[in-house]
Every structure is written in structure tokens, then in C-alpha cells.
Design a protein around this motif. Structure first.
Motif, PDB file in Angstrom:
ATOM      1  N   ASN A 121       0.917  -1.300   0.019  1.00 51.68           N
ATOM      2  CA  ASN A 121       0.115   0.099   0.012  1.00 51.68           C
ATOM      3  C   ASN A 121       0.880   1.361  -0.020  1.00 51.68           C
ATOM      4  OD1 ASN A 121      -1.936   1.819   0.046  1.00 51.68           O
ATOM      5  ND2 ASN A 121      -2.461   1.299   2.394  1.00 51.68           N
ATOM      6  N   ARG A 122       1.800   1.542   0.937  1.00 49.50           N
ATOM      7  CA  ARG A 122       2.629   2.423   0.883  1.00 49.50           C
ATOM      8  C   ARG A 122       3.485   2.715  -0.391  1.00 49.50           C
ATOM      9  NH1 ARG A 122       8.482   2.745   3.281  1.00 49.50           N
ATOM     10  NH2 ARG A 122       8.624   5.009   3.759  1.00 49.50           N
ATOM     11  N   TRP A 123       4.094   1.552  -0.892  1.00 48.59           N
ATOM     12  CA  TRP A 123       4.844   1.946  -2.356  1.00 48.59           C
ATOM     13  C   TRP A 123       3.830   2.109  -3.426  1.00 48.59           C
ATOM     14  CZ3 TRP A 123       9.271   3.618  -2.149  1.00 48.59           C
ATOM     15  CH2 TRP A 123      10.195   3.418  -1.045  1.00 48.59           C
ATOM     16  N   LEU A 124       2.596   1.640  -3.218  1.00 48.17           N
ATOM     17  CA  LEU A 124       1.689   1.760  -4.439  1.00 48.17           C
ATOM     18  C   LEU A 124       1.271   3.397  -4.476  1.00 48.17           C
ATOM     19  CD1 LEU A 124      -0.397  -1.124  -5.246  1.00 48.17           C
ATOM     20  CD2 LEU A 124       0.903   0.116  -6.685  1.00 48.17           C
ATOM     21  N   ASN A 125       1.043   3.885  -3.296  1.00 44.14           N
ATOM     22  CA  ASN A 125       0.615   5.309  -2.882  1.00 44.14           C
ATOM     23  C   ASN A 125       1.920   6.135  -3.525  1.00 44.14           C
ATOM     24  OD1 ASN A 125      -2.044   6.109  -2.134  1.00 44.14           O
ATOM     25  ND2 ASN A 125      -1.371   4.416  -0.523  1.00 44.14           N
ATOM     26  N   ILE A 126       2.924   5.964  -3.108  1.00 42.55           N
ATOM     27  CA  ILE A 126       4.014   6.761  -3.640  1.00 42.55           C
ATOM     28  C   ILE A 126       4.220   6.736  -5.063  1.00 42.55           C
ATOM     29  CG2 ILE A 126       6.718   6.933  -3.556  1.00 42.55           C
ATOM     30  CD1 ILE A 126       6.419   5.865  -0.447  1.00 42.55           C
ATOM     31  N   SER A 127       4.184   5.591  -5.635  1.00 40.74           N
ATOM     32  CA  SER A 127       4.528   5.638  -7.099  1.00 40.74           C
ATOM     33  C   SER A 127       3.720   6.024  -7.835  1.00 40.74           C
ATOM     34  CB  SER A 127       4.927   3.937  -7.531  1.00 40.74           C
ATOM     35  OG  SER A 127       3.978   3.129  -7.193  1.00 40.74           O
ATOM     36  N   ILE A 128       2.293   5.584  -7.720  1.00 38.50           N
ATOM     37  CA  ILE A 128       1.109   6.111  -8.360  1.00 38.50           C
ATOM     38  C   ILE A 128       0.927   7.691  -8.274  1.00 38.50           C
ATOM     39  CG2 ILE A 128      -1.395   6.046  -8.530  1.00 38.50           C
ATOM     40  CD1 ILE A 128      -1.322   3.042  -8.098  1.00 38.50           C
ATOM     41  N   GLY A 129       1.183   8.152  -7.088  1.00 41.84           N
ATOM     42  CA  GLY A 129       1.223   9.551  -6.712  1.00 41.84           C
ATOM     43  C   GLY A 129       2.261  10.306  -7.637  1.00 41.84           C
ATOM     44  N   VAL A 130       3.448   9.945  -7.739  1.00 43.25           N
ATOM     45  CA  VAL A 130       4.351  10.507  -8.610  1.00 43.25           C
ATOM     46  C   VAL A 130       4.102  10.331 -10.041  1.00 43.25           C
ATOM     47  CG1 VAL A 130       7.020  10.077  -9.274  1.00 43.25           C
ATOM     48  CG2 VAL A 130       6.432  10.040  -6.838  1.00 43.25           C
ATOM     49  N   ILE A 131       3.684   9.208 -10.394  1.00 37.72           N
ATOM     50  CA  ILE A 131       3.407   9.087 -11.922  1.00 37.72           C
ATOM     51  C   ILE A 131       2.169  10.078 -12.190  1.00 37.72           C
ATOM     52  CG2 ILE A 131       1.913   7.502 -13.523  1.00 37.72           C
ATOM     53  CD1 ILE A 131       3.687   5.200 -12.300  1.00 37.72           C
ATOM     54  N   THR A 132       1.209  10.165 -11.472  1.00 37.33           N
ATOM     55  CA  THR A 132       0.175  10.976 -11.758  1.00 37.33           C
ATOM     56  C   THR A 132       0.643  12.591 -11.615  1.00 37.33           C
ATOM     57  OG1 THR A 132      -1.333   9.492 -10.553  1.00 37.33           O
ATOM     58  CG2 THR A 132      -2.205  11.750 -10.788  1.00 37.33           C
ATOM     59  N   ILE A 133       1.431  12.909 -10.944  1.00 36.36           N
ATOM     60  CA  ILE A 133       2.054  14.114 -10.855  1.00 36.36           C
ATOM     61  C   ILE A 133       2.652  14.303 -12.128  1.00 36.36           C
ATOM     62  CG2 ILE A 133       3.923  15.700  -9.796  1.00 36.36           C
ATOM     63  CD1 ILE A 133       3.017  14.578  -7.108  1.00 36.36           C
ATOM     64  N   ALA A 134       3.473  13.440 -12.619  1.00 42.98           N
ATOM     65  CA  ALA A 134       4.037  13.610 -13.968  1.00 42.98           C
ATOM     66  C   ALA A 134       3.146  13.739 -15.017  1.00 42.98           C
ATOM     67  CB  ALA A 134       4.884  12.483 -13.991  1.00 42.98           C
ATOM     68  N   PHE A 135       2.037  12.813 -15.068  1.00 42.20           N
ATOM     69  CA  PHE A 135       0.993  13.254 -16.155  1.00 42.20           C
ATOM     70  C   PHE A 135       0.350  14.566 -15.999  1.00 42.20           C
ATOM     71  CE2 PHE A 135       1.109   8.402 -16.773  1.00 42.20           C
ATOM     72  CZ  PHE A 135       1.515   8.532 -18.093  1.00 42.20           C
ATOM     73  N   THR A 136       0.074  14.965 -14.739  1.00 41.88           N
ATOM     74  CA  THR A 136      -0.719  16.307 -14.733  1.00 41.88           C
ATOM     75  C   THR A 136       0.003  17.486 -15.150  1.00 41.88           C
ATOM     76  OG1 THR A 136      -1.786  15.464 -12.774  1.00 41.88           O
ATOM     77  CG2 THR A 136      -1.794  17.901 -12.761  1.00 41.88           C
ATOM     78  N   VAL A 137       1.441  17.389 -14.815  1.00 42.02           N
ATOM     79  CA  VAL A 137       2.361  18.766 -15.182  1.00 42.02           C
ATOM     80  C   VAL A 137       2.666  18.507 -16.767  1.00 42.02           C
ATOM     81  CG1 VAL A 137       4.779  19.457 -14.771  1.00 42.02           C
ATOM     82  CG2 VAL A 137       3.580  18.743 -12.849  1.00 42.02           C
ATOM     83  N   SER A 138       2.605  17.260 -17.380  1.00 41.15           N
ATOM     84  CA  SER A 138       3.015  17.315 -18.811  1.00 41.15           C
ATOM     85  C   SER A 138       1.870  17.764 -19.606  1.00 41.15           C
ATOM     86  CB  SER A 138       3.430  15.905 -19.055  1.00 41.15           C
ATOM     87  OG  SER A 138       2.375  14.923 -19.029  1.00 41.15           O
ATOM     88  N   LYS A 139       0.636  17.945 -19.112  1.00 45.66           N
ATOM     89  CA  LYS A 139      -0.504  18.323 -19.914  1.00 45.66           C
ATOM     90  C   LYS A 139      -0.214  19.694 -20.456  1.00 45.66           C
ATOM     91  CE  LYS A 139      -4.184  16.044 -17.311  1.00 45.66           C
ATOM     92  NZ  LYS A 139      -5.243  16.162 -16.236  1.00 45.66           N
ATOM     93  N   ASN A 140      -0.784  19.934 -21.681  1.00 40.73           N
ATOM     94  CA  ASN A 140      -0.711  21.292 -22.531  1.00 40.73           C
ATOM     95  C   ASN A 140      -1.858  21.994 -21.786  1.00 40.73           C
ATOM     96  OD1 ASN A 140       0.097  23.406 -23.976  1.00 40.73           O
ATOM     97  ND2 ASN A 140      -0.925  22.408 -25.778  1.00 40.73           N
ATOM     98  N   ILE A 141      -1.533  22.871 -20.772  1.00 47.06           N
ATOM     99  CA  ILE A 141      -2.493  23.830 -19.996  1.00 47.06           C
ATOM    100  C   ILE A 141      -2.377  25.207 -20.482  1.00 47.06           C
ATOM    101  CG2 ILE A 141      -3.395  24.408 -17.839  1.00 47.06           C
ATOM    102  CD1 ILE A 141      -2.611  21.701 -16.574  1.00 47.06           C
ATOM    103  N   GLN A 142      -3.639  25.861 -20.894  1.00 48.93           N
ATOM    104  CA  GLN A 142      -3.408  27.225 -21.449  1.00 48.93           C
ATOM    105  C   GLN A 142      -4.274  28.318 -20.442  1.00 48.93           C
ATOM    106  OE1 GLN A 142      -4.432  26.642 -25.638  1.00 48.93           O
ATOM    107  NE2 GLN A 142      -2.526  25.500 -25.910  1.00 48.93           N
ATOM    108  N   ASP A 143      -5.291  27.577 -19.978  1.00 47.86           N
ATOM    109  CA  ASP A 143      -6.231  28.684 -19.475  1.00 47.86           C
ATOM    110  C   ASP A 143      -5.808  28.736 -17.934  1.00 47.86           C
ATOM    111  OD1 ASP A 143      -7.949  28.747 -21.421  1.00 47.86           O
ATOM    112  OD2 ASP A 143      -9.252  27.091 -20.799  1.00 47.86           O
ATOM    113  N   LEU A 144      -6.167  30.089 -17.449  1.00 47.17           N
ATOM    114  CA  LEU A 144      -5.615  30.219 -16.094  1.00 47.17           C
ATOM    115  C   LEU A 144      -6.315  29.361 -14.982  1.00 47.17           C
ATOM    116  CD1 LEU A 144      -3.794  32.043 -14.512  1.00 47.17           C
ATOM    117  CD2 LEU A 144      -5.767  33.830 -14.468  1.00 47.17           C
TER     118      LEU A 144
END
Length: 62
Positions: free
Chosen positions: A13-36
């Protein structure tokens, strides 16, 4: 992840939360976001996920 957090053992549980959290942060930041407003919600999402990763990192088996 809420259901898995209740079912899985501590170590997995601990390692899944850490790894999935980091992967989700990477996907969120890599999106092409243009609106404020999208930037605002992205910041909130990254902060929340960062807290989850930090909290999972500090977990101690009780």
C-alpha cells in the motif's frame, strides 16, 4: 486507491501510493494547459498529490 488502501498490506500500500502519486503528478504537469483556471486546478492537484506522497513516505507500520 481508496479501496486498495483498505485491502492491501502495509508495505504494498505504501509503495503503490508513492509510485502512483509520482506518476500522476508527472502526467498532470505534462498536460498542455493554457487557461488560467486550469493552471489553478493543476496547482491544487499537484499539491494534494505531493501531500499524499509525503504522507505515504512518512508512514510507519503500527
Amino acid at each position: 486507491m481508496v479501496l486498495l488502501s483498505r485491502i492491501l498490506k502495509y508495505r504494498i500500500n505504501r509503495w503503490l501510493n508513492i509510485s502512483i502519486g509520482v506518476i500522476t503528478i508527472a502526467f498532470t504537469v505534462s498536460k498542455n494547459i493554457q487557461d488560467l483556471d486550469d493552471i489553478f486546478f493543476m496547482i491544487i492537484e499537484v499539491l494534494a498529490l505531493s501531500f499524499i506522497v509525503w504522507y505515504a513516505w512518512k508512514w510507519r507500520n503500527s
